[in-house]
Design an enzyme around this catalytic site. Structure first.
Site, PDB file in Angstrom:
ATOM      1  N   GLU A 159       0.788  -1.227   0.000  1.00  0.00           N
ATOM      2  CA  GLU A 159       0.000   0.000   0.000  1.00  0.00           C
ATOM      3  C   GLU A 159       0.827   1.287   0.000  1.00  0.00           C
ATOM      4  O   GLU A 159       0.808   2.060   0.966  1.00  0.00           O
ATOM      5  CB  GLU A 159      -0.947  -0.005   1.201  1.00  0.00           C
ATOM      6  CG  GLU A 159      -1.968  -1.117   1.134  1.00  0.00           C
ATOM      7  CD  GLU A 159      -3.019  -1.052   2.233  1.00  0.00           C
ATOM      8  OE1 GLU A 159      -2.869  -0.219   3.164  1.00  0.00           O
ATOM      9  OE2 GLU A 159      -3.997  -1.813   2.162  1.00  0.00           O
ATOM     10  N   GLU A 271      -5.389  -7.785  -0.435  1.00  0.00           N
ATOM     11  CA  GLU A 271      -6.046  -7.622   0.862  1.00  0.00           C
ATOM     12  C   GLU A 271      -7.520  -7.350   0.658  1.00  0.00           C
ATOM     13  O   GLU A 271      -7.909  -6.546  -0.197  1.00  0.00           O
ATOM     14  CB  GLU A 271      -5.440  -6.470   1.667  1.00  0.00           C
ATOM     15  CG  GLU A 271      -4.071  -6.726   2.244  1.00  0.00           C
ATOM     16  CD  GLU A 271      -3.612  -5.586   3.162  1.00  0.00           C
ATOM     17  OE1 GLU A 271      -4.496  -4.817   3.645  1.00  0.00           O
ATOM     18  OE2 GLU A 271      -2.402  -5.454   3.382  1.00  0.00           O
TER      19      GLU A 271
END
Length: 348
Positions: A159, A271
């Site tokens: 991320e 995710e």
């Protein structure tokens, strides 16, 4: 950790068959995985088993028995490489190697995940303190260690955030080149910036959408997938313990599927997770179904989250308790027990 006779037999058989199974799993292109979190805990350097932890054999045994064939392993860049441009820490690398050996006992792949949000010791990649060349150097060292091991996947970064898209594209391309320069042909997972949400892939950021900017990723080895994350709560962060926007989340992943098909690319859902309420579990199945129904462009998925130190009160956690399985497992089980025929037949 204690293991009953059934699991002991599974372990022995898997060890004997591991070289064959690991290669077959990589070839089929269908990763059905779990994020086993814990090695990224605490402020580096920390102390192993006191401030951070790698997955236990008991935890790996449980998820192997459920049918998971991939583990995404978060860890800290600073622990593995205490000084930029310096050697990898031998002790920390040995812990990752030990985890890989444990996973191989069950023919489970390993996704390496430096869980740093495109930062090192608080400074962002592309800054004066953390130049792009430092990120490329890190991946060159790590790739050299795991080159020629097809059950090890290189997840470039978890991320990326607070980094401009052009800078991230430059950094990702530099890291990919560094990996390929070692001769490693392992698959690479390339996230976008701004937490790499599927819901924001088409939104303009830094003057250009990810849908446009990320097409500038280049891989001399032609073996990469775009990694996106997608949660179900009001702001898609996964922090609210709800699934208020489940329909929008599934729609975002479906739209990303279309982008992959239109551009001849591959994707990976790194995710996603939901609380255990029945409507949320149903939506979880819808999202995984979108990935499973499109194995021509989706490499697979890894659910967030589980791990030995996760609180049972964490809404998305599926680490089993003394009471048994978490309810979210019911949304994943159909895809763990019976992967699609197309997925099983697909060759990469």
């Amino acid at each position: 950790m204690h293991r009953n006779g059934r699991f002991a037999g599974l372990m022995i058989g898997a060890l004997l068959l591991q070289p064959v199974l690991a290669c077959a799993q990589v070839a089929d292109g269908c990763y059905r995985g779990i994020n086993l979190s814990g090695a990224e805990f605490g402020k580096p350097p920390g102390q192993i088993n006191k401030t951070y932890v790698y997955p236990s054999e008991r935890t790996v045994t449980y998820f192997a028995a459920q049918g998971f064939d991939t583990v995404r392993l978060p860890f800290k860049w600073e622990r593995l490489q205490p000084d930029l441009f310096g050697p990898l820490n031998a002790d920390e690398l040995a812990r990752i190697d030990k985890t890989l050996a444990l996973l191989r006992g069950y023919a489970i792949r390993l996704i390496l995940d430096p869980h740093n949000y495109a930062h090192y010791a608080g400074d962002v990649i592309g800054s004066e303190k953390v130049p792009v060349a430092a990120f490329a150097d890190f991946w060159g060292r790590l790739a050299k260690h795991y080159a020629g091991q097809p059950d090890v996947v290189f997840g470039l970064m978890n991320e990326p955030s607070n980094i401009g898209t052009p800078v991230w594209v430059e950094a990702a391309n530099a890291a990919i080149k560094s990996i390929r320069d070692t001769g490693a042909d392992n698959i690479i997972l390339v996230p976008g910036t701004h937490w790499t949400g599927a819901h924001s892939w088409f939104r303009e950021e830094d003057g250009k959408s990810h849908a446009a900017a990320m097409l500038e990723i280049t891989d001399p080895g032609a073996n990469f997938a775009y990694e996106v994350h997608q949660y179900f709560d009001a702001d898609f962060s996964g922090t609210k313990g709800t699934c208020d926007r489940a329909a929008d989340a599934v729609k975002a992943v479906s739209k990303f599927t279309g982008w992959l098909k239109d551009n001849g690319k591959r994707g990976f859902l790194g995710e996603f997770g939901v609380p255990g309420a029945a409507p949320c579990v149903s939506a979880l199945g819808d999202m995984v179904g979108e990935v499973a129904d499109n194995p021509d462009v989706w490499t697979g998925w890894t659910y967030w989250v589980a791990g030995d130190w996760w609180s049972r009160n964490e809404p998305l956690n599926i680490q089993p308790t003394k009471d048994g399985d978490r309810p979210q497992l019911a949304g994943l089980k159909p895809f763990l027990d019976a992967p699609s025929a197309a997925c099983a037949a697909l060759k990469r």
